[in-house]
Design a protein around this motif. Structure first.
Motif, PDB file in Angstrom:
ATOM      1  N   LYS A 102      -9.848 -10.106   0.307  1.00  0.00           N
ATOM      2  CA  LYS A 102      -9.754 -11.180   1.214  1.00  0.00           C
ATOM      3  C   LYS A 102      -8.391 -11.241   1.752  1.00  0.00           C
ATOM      4  N   VAL A 103      -8.246 -11.298   2.992  1.00  0.00           N
ATOM      5  CA  VAL A 103      -7.065 -11.077   3.676  1.00  0.00           C
ATOM      6  C   VAL A 103      -7.194 -12.557   4.825  1.00  0.00           C
ATOM      7  N   HIS A 104      -6.639 -13.630   4.499  1.00  0.00           N
ATOM      8  CA  HIS A 104      -6.511 -14.838   5.287  1.00  0.00           C
ATOM      9  C   HIS A 104      -7.948 -15.223   5.229  1.00  0.00           C
ATOM     10  N   GLU A 105      -8.743 -15.425   6.240  1.00  0.00           N
ATOM     11  CA  GLU A 105     -10.149 -15.864   6.097  1.00  0.00           C
ATOM     12  C   GLU A 105     -11.226 -14.759   6.110  1.00  0.00           C
ATOM     13  N   ASN A 106     -10.749 -13.506   6.402  1.00  0.00           N
ATOM     14  CA  ASN A 106     -11.789 -12.330   6.185  1.00  0.00           C
ATOM     15  C   ASN A 106     -11.980 -11.649   5.162  1.00  0.00           C
ATOM     16  N   ILE A 107     -13.159 -11.278   4.841  1.00  0.00           N
ATOM     17  CA  ILE A 107     -13.500 -10.484   3.528  1.00  0.00           C
ATOM     18  C   ILE A 107     -13.770  -9.026   3.910  1.00  0.00           C
ATOM     19  N   LYS A 113      -9.366   4.069  -1.083  1.00  0.00           N
ATOM     20  CA  LYS A 113      -8.919   5.677  -1.116  1.00  0.00           C
ATOM     21  C   LYS A 113      -7.494   5.832  -1.497  1.00  0.00           C
ATOM     22  N   GLU A 114      -6.742   4.911  -1.239  1.00  0.00           N
ATOM     23  CA  GLU A 114      -5.252   5.237  -1.582  1.00  0.00           C
ATOM     24  C   GLU A 114      -4.493   3.869  -1.745  1.00  0.00           C
ATOM     25  N   VAL A 115      -3.357   3.982  -2.503  1.00  0.00           N
ATOM     26  CA  VAL A 115      -2.561   3.194  -2.712  1.00  0.00           C
ATOM     27  C   VAL A 115      -1.036   3.649  -2.428  1.00  0.00           C
ATOM     28  N   SER A 116      -0.407   2.828  -1.977  1.00  0.00           N
ATOM     29  CA  SER A 116       1.100   3.160  -1.680  1.00  0.00           C
ATOM     30  C   SER A 116       2.054   1.903  -2.103  1.00  0.00           C
ATOM     31  N   GLU A 117       3.290   2.044  -2.161  1.00  0.00           N
ATOM     32  CA  GLU A 117       4.234   1.012  -2.497  1.00  0.00           C
ATOM     33  C   GLU A 117       3.885  -0.446  -1.838  1.00  0.00           C
ATOM     34  N   ASP A 118       3.501  -0.348  -0.487  1.00  0.00           N
ATOM     35  CA  ASP A 118       3.400  -1.367   0.334  1.00  0.00           C
ATOM     36  C   ASP A 118       1.957  -1.602   0.855  1.00  0.00           C
ATOM     37  N   GLN A 119       0.842  -0.857   0.414  1.00  0.00           N
ATOM     38  CA  GLN A 119      -0.444  -0.964   1.344  1.00  0.00           C
ATOM     39  C   GLN A 119      -1.507  -0.357   0.393  1.00  0.00           C
ATOM     40  N   ILE A 137      -9.051   1.712   7.009  1.00  0.00           N
ATOM     41  CA  ILE A 137      -8.269   0.609   7.280  1.00  0.00           C
ATOM     42  C   ILE A 137      -7.097   0.551   6.254  1.00  0.00           C
ATOM     43  N   ALA A 138      -5.867   0.248   6.567  1.00  0.00           N
ATOM     44  CA  ALA A 138      -4.730  -0.006   5.959  1.00  0.00           C
ATOM     45  C   ALA A 138      -4.493  -1.582   5.775  1.00  0.00           C
ATOM     46  N   ILE A 139      -4.425  -1.954   4.428  1.00  0.00           N
ATOM     47  CA  ILE A 139      -4.199  -3.529   4.444  1.00  0.00           C
ATOM     48  C   ILE A 139      -2.926  -3.555   3.638  1.00  0.00           C
ATOM     49  N   PRO A 140      -1.972  -4.323   4.194  1.00  0.00           N
ATOM     50  CA  PRO A 140      -0.572  -4.362   3.493  1.00  0.00           C
ATOM     51  C   PRO A 140      -0.749  -5.431   2.158  1.00  0.00           C
ATOM     52  N   PHE A 141      -0.031  -5.058   1.091  1.00  0.00           N
ATOM     53  CA  PHE A 141      -0.124  -6.145  -0.075  1.00  0.00           C
ATOM     54  C   PHE A 141       0.333  -7.517   0.402  1.00  0.00           C
ATOM     55  N   SER A 142       1.237  -7.456   1.400  1.00  0.00           N
ATOM     56  CA  SER A 142       1.480  -8.699   1.776  1.00  0.00           C
ATOM     57  C   SER A 142       0.525  -9.709   2.328  1.00  0.00           C
ATOM     58  N   GLU A 143      -0.365  -9.047   2.998  1.00  0.00           N
ATOM     59  CA  GLU A 143      -1.594  -9.760   3.535  1.00  0.00           C
ATOM     60  C   GLU A 143      -2.751 -10.246   2.559  1.00  0.00           C
TER      61      GLU A 143
END
Length: 154
Positions: A102-107, A113-119, A137-143
């Motif tokens: 869940k990012v904001h109101e979108n699911i 596939k991949e995990v890095s320090e920031d996304q 798609i890349a999703i930052p942890f901050s979002e």
């Protein structure tokens, strides 16, 4: 240091390097007080891991009189399938599994596939039939508001 941090520190000291504390909750209003320690591991957690940690920290909590003369109820468990991922370290162990994020109101649902320090990077299937495509798609942890591992019974 507050009580939650003291219990977290005590639990962390009693875990091997491949295991970690996810969350510590201490009920303040109930008698006896309830202390819930949630742990996870890079390669999973067994019931024996929970029992062992419970015995170790219970002994130290009693010796250090964490609650004085009051009784307390200590529970050590793993995160349930209905619990969101709370630490970056949990994402690493779930690479290859499906996540609902869940990012904001979108699911968004896709395979991690991949995990890095920031996304994180999710692989999504779009379209149907012959028009089916795989997109990343890349999703930052901050979002990320919440992320859940999807259990598959296939």
């Amino acid at each position: 240091m507050d009580l939650v941090e003291e219990v977290r520190s005590l639990a962390a000291r009693n875990l091997s390097a491949d295991k970690f504390v996810v969350e510590v909750l201490v009920s303040g209003k109930r008698i006896p007080k309830r202390v819930l320690v949630t742990i996870d591991g890079d390669h999973g957690i067994t019931i024996d891991d929970c029992v062992d940690l419970s015995r170790r920290i219970s002994k130290e909590m009693d010796e250090q009189a964490f609650f004085g003369d009051e009784n307390y109820l200590l529970e050590v468990s793993t995160p349930g399938v209905d619990q969101p991922l709370k630490l970056k370290r949990q994402y690493y162990k779930n690479v290859g599994r499906s996540l609902k994020v869940k990012v904001h109101e979108n699911i968004t649902e896709g395979k991690l596939k991949e995990v890095s320090e920031d996304q994180i990077v999710l692989a999504l299937e779009t379209g149907t039939g012959k028009k089916k495509e795989l997109k990343e798609i890349a999703i930052p942890f901050s979002e990320i508001d919440k992320a859940f591992v999807q259990v598959s019974f296939k």
